[in-house]
Design a protein around this motif. Structure first.
Motif, PDB file in Angstrom:
ATOM      1  N   TYR A 112      65.205 127.450 -32.968  1.00  0.00           N
ATOM      2  CA  TYR A 112      64.679 128.299 -34.048  1.00  0.00           C
ATOM      3  C   TYR A 112      63.966 127.487 -35.124  1.00  0.00           C
ATOM      4  CZ  TYR A 112      68.302 131.226 -31.904  1.00  0.00           C
ATOM      5  OH  TYR A 112      69.106 131.886 -31.006  1.00  0.00           O
ATOM      6  N   GLY A 113      63.457 126.301 -34.785  1.00  0.00           N
ATOM      7  CA  GLY A 113      62.773 125.455 -35.752  1.00  0.00           C
ATOM      8  C   GLY A 113      63.700 124.616 -36.608  1.00  0.00           C
ATOM      9  N   TRP A 114      65.024 124.733 -36.367  1.00  0.00           N
ATOM     10  CA  TRP A 114      66.029 123.992 -37.134  1.00  0.00           C
ATOM     11  C   TRP A 114      66.605 122.845 -36.307  1.00  0.00           C
ATOM     12  CZ3 TRP A 114      67.662 124.844 -42.191  1.00  0.00           C
ATOM     13  CH2 TRP A 114      67.195 126.005 -42.802  1.00  0.00           C
ATOM     14  N   LEU A 115      66.995 121.786 -36.999  1.00  0.00           N
ATOM     15  CA  LEU A 115      67.717 120.683 -36.400  1.00  0.00           C
ATOM     16  C   LEU A 115      69.172 120.728 -36.850  1.00  0.00           C
ATOM     17  CD1 LEU A 115      65.226 117.756 -37.167  1.00  0.00           C
ATOM     18  CD2 LEU A 115      65.483 118.917 -34.965  1.00  0.00           C
ATOM     19  N   LEU A 116      70.087 120.443 -35.932  1.00  0.00           N
ATOM     20  CA  LEU A 116      71.470 120.177 -36.279  1.00  0.00           C
ATOM     21  C   LEU A 116      71.671 118.672 -36.117  1.00  0.00           C
ATOM     22  CD1 LEU A 116      74.386 121.032 -36.961  1.00  0.00           C
ATOM     23  CD2 LEU A 116      74.748 121.417 -34.504  1.00  0.00           C
ATOM     24  N   LEU A 117      72.102 118.005 -37.189  1.00  0.00           N
ATOM     25  CA  LEU A 117      72.199 116.554 -37.180  1.00  0.00           C
ATOM     26  C   LEU A 117      73.576 116.090 -37.645  1.00  0.00           C
ATOM     27  CD1 LEU A 117      69.161 117.235 -38.875  1.00  0.00           C
ATOM     28  CD2 LEU A 117      68.789 115.078 -37.670  1.00  0.00           C
ATOM     29  N   SER A 118      73.880 114.836 -37.323  1.00  0.00           N
ATOM     30  CA  SER A 118      75.113 114.219 -37.811  1.00  0.00           C
ATOM     31  C   SER A 118      74.777 112.844 -38.375  1.00  0.00           C
ATOM     32  CB  SER A 118      76.145 114.088 -36.683  1.00  0.00           C
ATOM     33  OG  SER A 118      75.692 113.175 -35.697  1.00  0.00           O
ATOM     34  N   ARG A 119      75.643 112.361 -39.231  1.00  0.00           N
ATOM     35  CA  ARG A 119      75.490 111.020 -39.789  1.00  0.00           C
ATOM     36  C   ARG A 119      76.872 110.397 -39.937  1.00  0.00           C
ATOM     37  NH1 ARG A 119      72.976 112.151 -44.118  1.00  0.00           N
ATOM     38  NH2 ARG A 119      70.852 111.579 -43.567  1.00  0.00           N
ATOM     39  N   ASN A 134      59.983 122.828 -43.630  1.00  0.00           N
ATOM     40  CA  ASN A 134      60.181 123.322 -44.991  1.00  0.00           C
ATOM     41  C   ASN A 134      61.020 122.367 -45.836  1.00  0.00           C
ATOM     42  OD1 ASN A 134      59.791 126.085 -43.412  1.00  0.00           O
ATOM     43  ND2 ASN A 134      59.351 126.482 -45.568  1.00  0.00           N
ATOM     44  N   MET A 135      61.541 121.322 -45.203  1.00  0.00           N
ATOM     45  CA  MET A 135      62.397 120.344 -45.886  1.00  0.00           C
ATOM     46  C   MET A 135      63.622 121.008 -46.506  1.00  0.00           C
ATOM     47  SD  MET A 135      60.947 117.512 -45.256  1.00  0.00           S
ATOM     48  CE  MET A 135      59.359 116.921 -44.632  1.00  0.00           C
ATOM     49  N   ILE A 136      64.258 121.915 -45.754  1.00  0.00           N
ATOM     50  CA  ILE A 136      65.467 122.596 -46.218  1.00  0.00           C
ATOM     51  C   ILE A 136      66.677 121.948 -45.560  1.00  0.00           C
ATOM     52  CG2 ILE A 136      66.716 124.776 -46.331  1.00  0.00           C
ATOM     53  CD1 ILE A 136      64.021 126.213 -46.048  1.00  0.00           C
ATOM     54  N   LYS A 137      67.697 121.657 -46.369  1.00  0.00           N
ATOM     55  CA  LYS A 137      68.920 121.044 -45.859  1.00  0.00           C
ATOM     56  C   LYS A 137      70.115 121.923 -46.183  1.00  0.00           C
ATOM     57  CE  LYS A 137      71.701 116.794 -46.115  1.00  0.00           C
ATOM     58  NZ  LYS A 137      71.895 115.501 -46.796  1.00  0.00           N
ATOM     59  N   ILE A 138      70.992 122.118 -45.187  1.00  0.00           N
ATOM     60  CA  ILE A 138      72.216 122.893 -45.372  1.00  0.00           C
ATOM     61  C   ILE A 138      73.384 122.040 -44.886  1.00  0.00           C
ATOM     62  CG2 ILE A 138      73.491 124.986 -44.770  1.00  0.00           C
ATOM     63  CD1 ILE A 138      70.828 126.370 -44.232  1.00  0.00           C
ATOM     64  N   GLU A 139      74.277 121.695 -45.776  1.00  0.00           N
ATOM     65  CA  GLU A 139      75.420 120.847 -45.440  1.00  0.00           C
ATOM     66  C   GLU A 139      76.509 121.667 -44.738  1.00  0.00           C
ATOM     67  OE1 GLU A 139      75.793 117.677 -45.797  1.00  0.00           O
ATOM     68  OE2 GLU A 139      74.348 117.010 -47.321  1.00  0.00           O
ATOM     69  N   LEU A 140      77.195 121.016 -43.793  1.00  0.00           N
ATOM     70  CA  LEU A 140      78.341 121.609 -43.122  1.00  0.00           C
ATOM     71  C   LEU A 140      79.589 120.785 -43.438  1.00  0.00           C
ATOM     72  CD1 LEU A 140      76.913 122.341 -39.541  1.00  0.00           C
ATOM     73  CD2 LEU A 140      77.302 123.978 -41.370  1.00  0.00           C
ATOM     74  N   PRO A 141      80.761 121.400 -43.369  1.00  0.00           N
ATOM     75  CA  PRO A 141      81.992 120.626 -43.559  1.00  0.00           C
ATOM     76  C   PRO A 141      82.157 119.585 -42.448  1.00  0.00           C
ATOM     77  CG  PRO A 141      82.396 122.990 -43.759  1.00  0.00           C
ATOM     78  CD  PRO A 141      81.011 122.837 -43.213  1.00  0.00           C
ATOM     79  N   SER A 142      82.857 118.509 -42.747  1.00  0.00           N
ATOM     80  CA  SER A 142      83.154 117.492 -41.743  1.00  0.00           C
ATOM     81  C   SER A 142      84.076 118.086 -40.678  1.00  0.00           C
ATOM     82  CB  SER A 142      83.821 116.278 -42.381  1.00  0.00           C
ATOM     83  OG  SER A 142      82.938 115.652 -43.294  1.00  0.00           O
ATOM     84  N   LEU A 376      57.835 128.104 -39.964  1.00  0.00           N
ATOM     85  CA  LEU A 376      58.248 128.083 -41.365  1.00  0.00           C
ATOM     86  C   LEU A 376      59.495 128.943 -41.523  1.00  0.00           C
ATOM     87  CD1 LEU A 376      54.805 128.378 -43.190  1.00  0.00           C
ATOM     88  CD2 LEU A 376      56.214 126.332 -42.898  1.00  0.00           C
ATOM     89  N   ALA A 377      60.388 128.506 -42.385  1.00  0.00           N
ATOM     90  CA  ALA A 377      61.644 129.227 -42.611  1.00  0.00           C
ATOM     91  C   ALA A 377      61.678 129.787 -44.017  1.00  0.00           C
ATOM     92  CB  ALA A 377      62.833 128.289 -42.388  1.00  0.00           C
ATOM     93  N   THR A 378      62.388 130.867 -44.181  1.00  0.00           N
ATOM     94  CA  THR A 378      62.625 131.437 -45.499  1.00  0.00           C
ATOM     95  C   THR A 378      64.129 131.427 -45.751  1.00  0.00           C
ATOM     96  OG1 THR A 378      62.711 133.675 -44.560  1.00  0.00           O
ATOM     97  CG2 THR A 378      60.587 132.906 -45.407  1.00  0.00           C
ATOM     98  N   MET A 379      64.515 131.150 -46.988  1.00  0.00           N
ATOM     99  CA  MET A 379      65.930 131.065 -47.313  1.00  0.00           C
ATOM    100  C   MET A 379      66.145 131.418 -48.775  1.00  0.00           C
ATOM    101  SD  MET A 379      68.525 127.813 -46.839  1.00  0.00           S
ATOM    102  CE  MET A 379      68.095 127.008 -48.389  1.00  0.00           C
TER     103      MET A 379
END
Length: 385
Positions: A112-119, A134-142, A376-379
């Motif tokens: 859907y145009g989104w990346l799921l990443l880990s660090r 769109n340079m949008i970032k959404i944090e997830l819990p560890s 492009l994403a909308t949020m």
């Protein structure tokens, strides 16, 4: 007789004059025309005459990624440090993006145009969604377990989005739904057969069921519907199905991929030291629910369909451009060009050079990469996971 000769001469002169007019089109006009041509049409365009060929070299500076025709066509994205490279199968050029927020990140899945990443940071792994256009970032819990293969169900902006992560050992899995503050961890009550290991290709989530491939090409399934009805009473177990992949080729199996399109599962197997070097099988995914079995069909022709495969995410699309159909687009680059496998020729090629290979050596296989659709994403500004 004299009059007829004059007519022939005049006709030849007129023909030469018209040819001269066409061959002398200004550079700006040729650039405008060629910018809207793709693959086979572009090759034909260059073959019209020597003048056009010299004025339209194989290299074409790409237009802005989101502003050319068929801009939502999947692209191959690779990540190294904070440098992001995007390769488009149609244009033999690379887009470069400097994204500091992705420094040290690993691509886990894309859709859907989104990346799921880990660090990884010290003894903790953080997860986050990122939309590179769109340079949008959404944090997830560890997550408290080591998730080796991951997937998500829908765009992270959707209310029904959930994420799963599975270790290679496959004794347990983690799941988190939007709105939850922590992961839920479940151990399988029925384990995989001894010696069965989950593949590194991404799980497929379809109608709240999870489909994986094993390293030996088996299809591994568990059902999440009970979890969504009552998480406290949920008991999960694996079910194993054959994929129909020839057993005599198991020792030659290099990589496998799994994807879903319109209710069909596609399993793609890459083998070495064997021809053809790719095998494609498909099955109606709904039969696993109604009959608890999968009936596989060997695919020798994809018709107007294209498959895009990578460890970071695979997808299927209908060809909107002539010459791109009936192919598997690989996570490989040759001379800065995307490499594909043609089911018609049973060989690997690249559109913009003479590269061809019938064995499992397809240029440079990219690490930390995925296929992604530029959208492009909308949020909402106050969106919270």
């Amino acid at each position: 007789m004299k009059s007829k000769n004059v007519e022939n001469i005049l006709h030849q002169e007129k023909k030469a004059e018209l040819h001269g007019l066409w061959s002398e089109l200004p550079q700006d006009l040729l650039d405008l025309i060629s910018a809207h041509l793709f693959v086979a049409d572009f090759s034909t365009f260059r073959a019209i005459c020597k003048s056009w060929r010299s004025k339209t070299p194989i290299y074409r500076p790409p237009p802005t990624l989101l502003k050319f025709p068929h801009s939502d066509s999947p692209c191959l994205m690779s990540l190294g440090g904070n440098k992001c490279k995007i390769y488009h199968p149609i244009y033999n050029s690379t887009y470069h993006m400097d994204i500091p927020v992705l420094l040290g990140a690993r691509i886990r899945f894309s859709k859907y145009g989104w990346l799921l990443l880990s660090r990884d940071k010290f003894d903790e792994t953080s997860f986050f969604f990122f939309h590179p256009f769109n340079m949008i970032k959404i944090e997830l819990p560890s997550c408290p377990i080591v998730c080796e293969t991951m997937s998500f169900s829908s765009p992270p902006t959707s209310a029904d989005c959930f994420v799963i992560g599975i270790p290679f050992g496959s004794f347990e899995f983690g799941i988190i739904r939007r709105g939850e503050k922590s992961w839920n961890i479940f151990r399988f009550t029925r384990h995989l057969p001894r010696g069965t290991r989950i593949s590194n290709c991404n799980p497929i989530l379809y109608k709240r069921r999870c489909y994986c491939l094993s390293e030996a090409g088996e299809v591994l399934v568990f059902d999440l519907n009970e979890y969504f009805r009552d998480p406290n009473q949920y008991s999960c177990c694996w079910t194993t199905f054959s994929s129909g992949f020839p057993k005599e080729l198991l020792q030659s199996l290099v990589q496998n991929y799994l994807l879903e399109s319109k209710g069909k599962l596609f399993a793609v197997f890459e083998v070495q030291d064997s021809e053809p070097c790719f095998h494609v099988l498909s099955s109606n995914i709904n039969t696993i629910v109604s009959r608890m079995k999968l009936k596989w069909q060997v695919k020798k022709d994809l018709g107007n369909r294209m498959l895009y495969v990578s460890v970071g995410g695979s997808l299927s699309e209908l060809a909107a451009v002539r010459g791109m159909n009936n192919k598997i687009y690989l996570p490989n680059i040759k001379d800065n060009n995307c490499v594909f496998y043609s089911l018609k020729t049973e060989m690997c090629h690249s559109f913009f050079n003479n590269y061809s290979s019938s064995i499992s050596t397809h240029g440079n296989e990219l690490n930390n990469c995925t296929w992604i659709k530029p959208t492009l994403a909308t949020m909402d500004e106050d969106l919270k996971w």
